[in-house]
Design a protein around this motif. Structure first.
Motif, mmCIF file in Angstrom:
data_model
loop_
_atom_site.group_PDB
_atom_site.id
_atom_site.type_symbol
_atom_site.label_atom_id
_atom_site.label_comp_id
_atom_site.label_asym_id
_atom_site.label_seq_id
_atom_site.Cartn_x
_atom_site.Cartn_y
_atom_site.Cartn_z
ATOM 1 N N TYR A 1 -71.037 53.616 76.251
ATOM 2 C CA TYR A 1 -70.407 54.174 75.054
ATOM 3 C C TYR A 1 -69.950 53.139 74.029
ATOM 4 O O TYR A 1 -69.890 53.447 72.831
ATOM 5 N N PRO A 2 -69.621 51.860 74.398
ATOM 6 C CA PRO A 2 -69.256 50.904 73.338
ATOM 7 C C PRO A 2 -70.365 50.695 72.309
ATOM 8 O O PRO A 2 -70.080 50.365 71.155
ATOM 9 N N LEU A 3 -71.619 50.886 72.691
ATOM 10 C CA LEU A 3 -72.719 50.693 71.744
ATOM 11 C C LEU A 3 -72.732 51.744 70.650
ATOM 12 O O LEU A 3 -73.404 51.573 69.633
ATOM 13 N N PRO B 1 -72.938 59.791 72.015
ATOM 14 C CA PRO B 1 -72.981 60.312 73.382
ATOM 15 C C PRO B 1 -72.495 61.750 73.409
ATOM 16 O O PRO B 1 -71.717 62.168 72.538
ATOM 17 N N PRO B 2 -72.938 62.547 74.383
ATOM 18 C CA PRO B 2 -72.527 63.958 74.434
ATOM 19 C C PRO B 2 -71.031 64.121 74.635
ATOM 20 O O PRO B 2 -70.454 65.137 74.247
ATOM 21 N N GLN B 3 -70.412 63.123 75.247
ATOM 22 C CA GLN B 3 -68.962 63.125 75.436
ATOM 23 C C GLN B 3 -68.524 61.694 75.679
ATOM 24 O O GLN B 3 -69.338 60.812 75.953
ATOM 25 N N LEU B 4 -67.229 61.462 75.535
ATOM 26 C CA LEU B 4 -66.680 60.132 75.757
ATOM 27 C C LEU B 4 -65.644 60.200 76.869
ATOM 28 O O LEU B 4 -64.923 61.198 77.002
ATOM 29 N N PRO B 5 -65.549 59.143 77.687
ATOM 30 C CA PRO B 5 -64.513 59.135 78.729
ATOM 31 C C PRO B 5 -63.131 59.078 78.096
ATOM 32 O O PRO B 5 -62.970 58.614 76.962
ATOM 33 N N PRO B 6 -62.100 59.534 78.808
ATOM 34 C CA PRO B 6 -60.744 59.591 78.222
ATOM 35 C C PRO B 6 -60.250 58.249 77.703
ATOM 36 O O PRO B 6 -59.573 58.187 76.676
ATOM 37 N N HIS B 7 -60.592 57.150 78.394
ATOM 38 C CA HIS B 7 -60.048 55.848 77.991
ATOM 39 C C HIS B 7 -60.798 55.230 76.816
ATOM 40 O O HIS B 7 -60.432 54.147 76.356
ATOM 41 N N SER B 8 -61.825 55.913 76.302
ATOM 42 C CA SER B 8 -62.612 55.334 75.216
ATOM 43 C C SER B 8 -61.841 55.294 73.903
ATOM 44 O O SER B 8 -62.281 54.647 72.954
ATOM 45 N N ASN B 9 -60.707 56.002 73.836
ATOM 46 C CA ASN B 9 -59.921 55.957 72.601
ATOM 47 C C ASN B 9 -59.058 54.709 72.518
ATOM 48 O O ASN B 9 -58.335 54.504 71.545
ATOM 49 N N GLN B 10 -59.127 53.857 73.550
ATOM 50 C CA GLN B 10 -58.390 52.602 73.542
ATOM 51 C C GLN B 10 -59.299 51.479 73.031
ATOM 52 O O GLN B 10 -60.510 51.488 73.280
ATOM 53 N N PRO B 11 -58.738 50.477 72.330
ATOM 54 C CA PRO B 11 -59.574 49.355 71.870
ATOM 55 C C PRO B 11 -60.223 48.635 73.044
ATOM 56 O O PRO B 11 -59.593 48.424 74.086
ATOM 57 N N LEU B 12 -61.487 48.262 72.882
ATOM 58 C CA LEU B 12 -62.167 47.440 73.874
ATOM 59 C C LEU B 12 -62.070 45.996 73.390
ATOM 60 O O LEU B 12 -62.775 45.575 72.472
ATOM 61 N N HIS B 13 -61.167 45.250 74.007
ATOM 62 C CA HIS B 13 -60.928 43.873 73.568
ATOM 63 C C HIS B 13 -61.999 42.944 74.105
ATOM 64 O O HIS B 13 -62.515 43.124 75.214
ATOM 65 N N LEU B 14 -62.336 41.930 73.307
ATOM 66 C CA LEU B 14 -63.452 41.042 73.610
ATOM 67 C C LEU B 14 -62.945 39.681 74.093
ATOM 68 O O LEU B 14 -62.066 39.086 73.470
ATOM 69 N N PRO B 15 -63.519 39.166 75.180
ATOM 70 C CA PRO B 15 -63.154 37.848 75.690
ATOM 71 C C PRO B 15 -63.885 36.733 74.941
ATOM 72 O O PRO B 15 -64.720 36.996 74.064
ATOM 73 N N PRO B 16 -63.614 35.458 75.273
ATOM 74 C CA PRO B 16 -64.194 34.338 74.523
ATOM 75 C C PRO B 16 -65.703 34.351 74.413
ATOM 76 O O PRO B 16 -66.253 34.081 73.337
ATOM 77 N N TRP B 17 -66.433 34.636 75.503
ATOM 78 C CA TRP B 17 -67.892 34.599 75.426
ATOM 79 C C TRP B 17 -68.438 35.621 74.432
ATOM 80 O O TRP B 17 -69.504 35.412 73.851
ATOM 81 N N ASP B 18 -67.731 36.724 74.217
ATOM 82 C CA ASP B 18 -68.144 37.707 73.214
ATOM 83 C C ASP B 18 -67.772 37.248 71.805
ATOM 84 O O ASP B 18 -68.590 37.289 70.878
ATOM 85 N N LEU B 19 -66.531 36.822 71.638
ATOM 86 C CA LEU B 19 -66.051 36.442 70.316
ATOM 87 C C LEU B 19 -66.802 35.243 69.754
ATOM 88 O O LEU B 19 -66.967 35.114 68.538
ATOM 89 N N ALA B 20 -67.273 34.361 70.631
ATOM 90 C CA ALA B 20 -68.014 33.188 70.168
ATOM 91 C C ALA B 20 -69.313 33.569 69.472
ATOM 92 O O ALA B 20 -69.911 32.769 68.745
ATOM 93 N N MET B 21 -69.771 34.810 69.658
ATOM 94 C CA MET B 21 -71.037 35.273 69.101
ATOM 95 C C MET B 21 -70.916 35.902 67.718
ATOM 96 O O MET B 21 -71.911 36.368 67.161
ATOM 97 N N ASP C 1 -64.014 49.493 68.450
ATOM 98 C CA ASP C 1 -63.443 50.835 68.291
ATOM 99 C C ASP C 1 -64.505 51.831 68.734
ATOM 100 O O ASP C 1 -65.501 52.033 68.056
ATOM 101 N N CYS C 2 -64.295 52.422 69.884
ATOM 102 C CA CYS C 2 -65.297 53.332 70.465
ATOM 103 C C CYS C 2 -65.110 54.774 70.028
ATOM 104 O O CYS C 2 -65.976 55.620 70.296
ATOM 105 N N ALA C 3 -63.997 55.083 69.392
ATOM 106 C CA ALA C 3 -63.673 56.479 69.106
ATOM 107 C C ALA C 3 -64.018 56.899 67.685
ATOM 108 O O ALA C 3 -64.388 58.053 67.448
ATOM 109 N N ASP C 4 -63.892 55.993 66.727
ATOM 110 C CA ASP C 4 -64.042 56.348 65.316
ATOM 111 C C ASP C 4 -65.326 55.728 64.773
ATOM 112 O O ASP C 4 -65.313 54.681 64.145
ATOM 113 N N SER C 5 -66.464 56.371 65.023
ATOM 114 C CA SER C 5 -67.753 55.821 64.627
ATOM 115 C C SER C 5 -68.779 56.938 64.531
ATOM 116 O O SER C 5 -68.728 57.906 65.292
ATOM 117 N N PRO C 6 -69.747 56.798 63.614
ATOM 118 C CA PRO C 6 -70.823 57.804 63.554
ATOM 119 C C PRO C 6 -71.827 57.664 64.684
ATOM 120 O O PRO C 6 -72.666 58.544 64.874
#
Length: 466
Positions: free
Chosen positions: A90-92, A22-42, A112-117
């Protein structure tokens, strides 16, 4: 040294690949995006792989036309609009990561939304035509090579991109295939992203080069059950293979069957008339037909229990409900079961009424109970255990806006999918290209079973032959 051998026929050639951020990231994107049960089950199932086949404009096929320049310009527009779309999603552009500690024991997987190519973008080519792809009775196996991340599972998103776009250039068309990590979102989320990318592409074609305000912006905040705001600790503190499983499909035929709006209206009327009701839906009636006819083609004994699973969207069923634009997983494989003798002897309405009752009973209380139980005993879906050969599984939805996605090439000719989630009895439902309530069903069955389904008079009477 002898020159390299030419590639075998019907082989996709990789031309280039890169990563898009993305051309830029929002300020809170440097925080981990934690996944709830419906995500983790996948974590142990495949990426979502869906794509659209677009025709090239007629002038692109003229002998004197500068096709390489056209393709280069088209790819650059796709990359620019994809980058803009990733600003909203941005999580994608991130990667999965694991946090593990021993005292006290803690193991969690997050984005991890911050450290990725970024997201991967591939340009490939294939010496085939629209007719080669769409004319055969069965979907050609080469279509599976139109998608990246073949046969990988979502946990592999620790090292692989969470989104990959493959643009495959054919002789007279272009296929745009997306592979999206299923731990980040379900079919609703996948098509929300696809629709948003198309919306941005069209806005940029009109000269809007700043951040495009989406008509349906995604809701990225994850939903957690009350008293479990995350992160969720998993009991897997050693080798991830202890809870993951790889799935290889048996030999299957894959065919797309078309059902006109009139045919589906007739099925709905028949099912409701048999039950003396009006509450059975069109899709429940169509699914009941599928369940009955595939079960009959399998020649199971009357006492065998057979199941029908439907991917139920939970967003509106929660109280309070989630936004329709909630970006994440909010689905449940809703199961209905019956003995074969009852299913085949009860008629279309009998089967449809069973499905209707299962959908009607899918409540907020049951969803919250599932989440509470999962947090106490976490487990991931294993395709070989979750889906058995005595059942069918109906996924995707004809309600998703799939043919509204345009990238300067007009309306897509067809929708196709990759290897992901293909097994005996898997059915994917898509809107028919002409709209109006028509439906395409992508059905995967072993060759012998498919041949019997094609000879089933009840089933083929409802199929619209083009």
């Amino acid at each position: 040294m002898s020159p390299p051998s030419p590639p075998p026929p019907q082989s996709v050639r990789l031309i280039s690949d890169c990563f898009i951020k993305p051309p830029q990231l929002p300020p809170h994107s440097n925080q981990p995006l934690h996944l709830p049960p419906w995500d983790l089950a996948m974590l142990s199932v495949h990426y979502i792989q869906k794509g659209l086949l677009f025709p090239l404009p007629p002038h692109c096929l003229d002998p004197g036309f500068d096709r390489p320049a056209f393709i280069h310009s088209f790819l650059e527009k796709l990359k620019r609009s994809l980058s803009s779309a990733l600003f909203h999603f941005y999580p994608l552009a991130g990667r999965l990561a694991t946090l593990k500690q021993t005292d006290p024991p803690f193991y969690t997987i997050f984005v991890d939304c911050a450290d990725s190519p970024g997201a991967r973008f591939i340009h490939a080519a294939l010496d085939m035509t629209v007719a080669d792809i769409l004319s055969p009775t069965d979907v050609p196996a080469v279509v599976q090579s139109f998608f990246d991340h073949d046969r990988v599972i979502n946990h592999d998103g620790h090292a692989l991109s969470l989104l990959s776009v493959q643009v495959t250039e054919l002789a007279d068309s272009i296929f745009v295939g997306l592979s999206m990590n299923h731990a980040l979102g379900d079919g609703t989320s996948f098509w929300l992203f696809f629709n948003s990318w198309s919306e941005i592409f069209q806005a940029q074609e009109k000269g809007i080069l700043d951040v495009v305000q989406l008509s349906r912006p995604p809701v990225l905040t994850r939903w957690f059950p009350e008293n479990h705001s995350g992160p969720i600790s998993l009991p897997y503190t050693d080798d991830p293979s202890s809870f993951l499983a790889r799935f290889e499909a048996p030999e299957l035929r894959e065919r797309v069957f078309h059902f006109s709006a009139d045919a589906i209206t007739g099925l709905k009327a028949e099912a409701n008339q048999q039950c003396g009701t009006t509450n059975i839906s069109s899709f429940q009636s169509l699914t009941a037909l599928l369940w009955r006819c595939i079960t009959r083609a399998r020649h199971f004994p009357p006492s065998q229990v057979t199941g029908c699973r439907m991917a139920a969207n939970n967003r509106a069923r929660l109280d309070p409900p989630l936004s329709p634009e909630y970006f994440g997983n909010s689905i449940t494989p809703l199961r209905t079961a019956a003995m074969v003798g009852e299913l085949l002897g009860g008629g279309l309405g009998w089967a449809a009424q069973l499905l209707h009752a299962a959908v009607a009973g899918h409540s907020n209380a049951k969803l919250r109970e599932w989440n509470d139980d999962w947090i106490k005993r976490p487990q991931v879906y294993h395709m070989d255990k979750t889906f058995d050969s005595y059942s069918i599984m109906v996924g995707s939805s004809p309600r998703f806006d799939k043919y509204g996605n345009e990238f300067g090439l007009g309306k897509a000719l067809a929708l196709r999918s990759g290897y992901a989630h293909k097994f005996d009895g898997k059915v994917s439902a898509y809107p028919g290209r002409e709209g109006g309530g028509s439906v395409d069903l992508e059905i995967c069955l072993p060759p012998a079973t498919m041949a019997l389904l094609e000879a089933d008079t009840e089933f083929m009477a409802a199929v619209t032959v083009s």
